[in-house]
Enzyme design. Structure first.
Site, PDB file in Angstrom:
ATOM      1  CD  GLU A 116      -7.063  23.484 -19.886  1.00 26.88           C
ATOM      2  OE1 GLU A 116      -6.994  24.223 -18.892  1.00 26.88           O
ATOM      3  OE2 GLU A 116      -8.117  23.317 -20.537  1.00 26.88           O
ATOM      4  CG  ASP A 140     -10.506  25.149 -22.799  1.00 28.21           C
ATOM      5  OD1 ASP A 140      -9.585  25.498 -22.049  1.00 28.21           O
ATOM      6  OD2 ASP A 140     -11.705  25.258 -22.498  1.00 28.21           O
ATOM      7  CG  ASP A 155      -6.999  28.682 -17.084  1.00 29.23           C
ATOM      8  OD1 ASP A 155      -7.918  29.527 -17.113  1.00 29.23           O
ATOM      9  OD2 ASP A 155      -6.865  27.789 -17.936  1.00 29.23           O
TER      10      ASP A 155
END
Length: 579
Positions: free
Chosen positions: A356, A327, A423
């Site tokens: 990410e 992340d 997201d």
């Protein structure tokens, strides 16, 4: 000839080993500027007068973006050190030679005016990727909303829109109970957003990295999920949140209490004490974004870095997970990721490491940090083309060409190609809830090289706006599912497996007809050749020249027309019907 656009460096981006004794060499030029590019190469340490090792190779136009062409040659060599230069002929017939960052009017003969590539050095720096992951289909699961093993009323499970902290009691055992659905869909890899102890529904603010959140189950449940996935030929990827913790994480609690006297002072980035994060004010410490509940870890601190790497290693050892999605990974320094790769690959050499990042991330994909990234440029391009209609088909080809031309060639089969995530708004929502547009977007995902990532529920027509409402409860009630969309996903995943030409084939030709909203890609593998056709607009597209070919998607002879937002994979009659 636009000399300023000609670009090459003798580094791992433009000159690298694809295997022992075989090297790829890449050159950039202005788009449409060149008629021919040739590579001249020879051994550095053997004078031509002693042994003539000179070779000339025609370079191929591999891809183009909006401004540049990318020429490539893959050559077989057995040298100590390769010296090479380029011969360029533009469309007007002008010829120039380019070596060691300088241009020459005549052929280069002085090896000191050539580029330099030590073979052994480059082979020792090869980008080694987990073979099991290439071109596999990923399924993203948001554990708190995907499936439950408890009795949850429909009015709770299917609430829409849904609040950030709605408790649907999703669980690991619920996921175990739904593995049949994933296998029938054709999923190869399960990727779960964080499962560790946290007070939120999303779990991106971790309290305890060594404990499964009790709402999801136990470590034994995770171990069972991994084992049962493996028994079905599936893999499991976990989400690692090492950029930041929660405020309840032990180190931050100690820092908050003891301030300058805390032994964890250097684990974070405090600006002043006491530590505060008041509404409408900037927190007194660095955070993810400006979210006070997610204080940023300082992974330049060795003890903090040791902790993060130990966590990542622990879950591989304890539950045999197959890798990590990382992340906010681009907000952590390169030194940490280089160490992370070394130590995680020492624990499990074929573990997959995926960062990410919401933009181009070539600086993390040199072979010594991540294996791949979440491919947001792909997502944005497909969304703009299909859902919003703000991108032309030729521009999508250019945007994909930029990635192909700037990343290591082997990474193409590992890019996580998605159309939505936890997201973002659901693609279906962004497309005005038009299922035709979502199916076309899925065709781009599933019929091109890379690792297509299906966000849970897309396959049954889930909708929802941005980053909260896109996390609704999975549509398990068949009466709520879009069966046509589900059948479409299943067919494309099956075709992807049965026709390796789609992912392994060489691009013979690709072009767009922007005025008609059409995009074409011809690929060939061995004696199989297919033409992918995507129609990205309303109305009917007439393609009489393709009539009579066999459409591998429908399993029928192609009529010569495509409806609005339709796709086809065409093979010559008798040339691929076995698929």
């Amino acid at each position: 000839m636009e000399l300023a656009a000609i670009r090459h460096f003798a580094d791992n981006n433009y000159c690298y080993a694809v295997e022992e004794g075989r090297f790829l060499i890449r050159l950039e030029t202005k788009r449409g500027d060149m008629a021919k590019v040739r590579l001249h190469a020879q051994e550095k340490y053997l004078p031509v007068s002693y042994l003539d090792t000179r070779q000339i190779y025609d370079m191929t136009l591999a891809c183009s973006d909006r401004y540049r062409d990318y020429y490539e040659a893959v050559i077989s060599i057995d040298v100590v050190c390769l010296r090479y230069f380029f011969e360029l002929e533009d469309t007007s017939g002008q010829v120039t030679y380019f070596g060691n960052h300088e241009f020459h009017d005549t052929c280069v003969t002085d090896i000191e005016l050539m580029f330099d590539c030590p073979q052994t050095l480059r082979e020792e720096e090869r980008f080694l990727l987990p073979s099991w992951a290439k071109n596999k289909v990923i399924y993203q699961i948001f554990p708190s909303r995907f499936a439950t093993d408890k009795q949850v009323p429909d009015e709770v499970w299917y609430q829409a829109p849904i609040d950030l902290d709605a408790d649907l009691q999703g669980s690991l055992r619920g996921i175990i109970d739904r593995l049949d659905h994933l296998q029938e869909l054709g999923v190869d890899i399960l990727y779960m957003t964080p499962v560790f102890r946290s007070g939120s529904s999303h779990k991106y603010n971790t309290d305890d990295y060594y404990a499964i959140d009790p709402s999801f189950g136990t470590k034994e449940d995770l171990r069972e999920l991994v084992q049962k996935a493996h028994s079905r030929g599936m893999y499991v990827i976990l989400d690692g949140v090492f950029n930041h913790t929660s405020m309840n994480f032990f180190a931050f609690q100690d820092l908050k209490e003891k301030e300058e006297q805390s032994k964890y002072l250097d684990w974070y980035y405090p600006r002043s004490f006491p530590l505060t994060a008041k509404q409408g004010e900037r927190p007194s410490y660095k955070t993810f974004s400006f979210v006070g509940g997610m204080p940023k870890l300082n992974l330049r601190n060795k003890e903090a870095a040791d902790f993060a790497i130990d966590v990542a290693s622990y879950w591989i050892k304890e539950c045999d997970i197959d890798g990590w999605r990382l992340d906010v990974a681009d907000e952590i320094h390169h030194g940490f990721w280089k160490r992370f790769r070394r130590e995680i690959k020492a624990v499990k050499p074929d573990a997959l490491i995926v960062g990410e990042v919401w933009h181009y991330a070539g600086d993390f994909l040199g072979g010594d940090e991540w294996d791949s990234v979440m491919n947001y440029p792909f997502c944005h391009a497909v969304r703009d083309l299909v859902a919003r209609g703000t991108l032309r088909p030729s521009e999508l080809l250019s945007d994909l060409g930029f990635l192909r031309g700037n990343l290591h060639r082997d990474v193409e089969g590992y890019l996580w190609n998605f159309i939505d995530t936890h997201d973002t708004a659901r693609f279906l929502y962004s497309a005005g809830n038009d299922p035709r547009k979502q199916r076309l977007a899925a065709a781009f995902q599933l019929l091109l090289p890379g690792m297509p990532m299906i966000y849970y529920g897309d396959e049954v027509g889930m909708t929802g706006c941005s980053d909260r409402d896109c996390r609704r409860g999975m549509l398990w009630d068949e009466a709520r599912q879009d069966k046509d969309t589900l059948a479409w996903y299943q067919r494309l995943v099956r075709l992807r497996r049965q026709a390796p030409v789609l992912t392994e084939g060489t691009v013979v030709r690709q072009w767009a007809e922007d005025g008609e909203g059409l995009l074409f890609i011809e690929r060939q593998l061995g004696d199989q050749r297919v033409t992918l056709v995507f129609h990205t607009e309303e109305g009917t597209a007439s393609l009489p020249e393709l009539r009579g070919q066999y459409d591998l998607i429908s399993g029928q002879e192609f009529s010569g027309t495509l409806g609005g937002y339709e796709a086809a994979v065409l093979a010559e009659a008798g040339g691929g019907r076995e698929v």
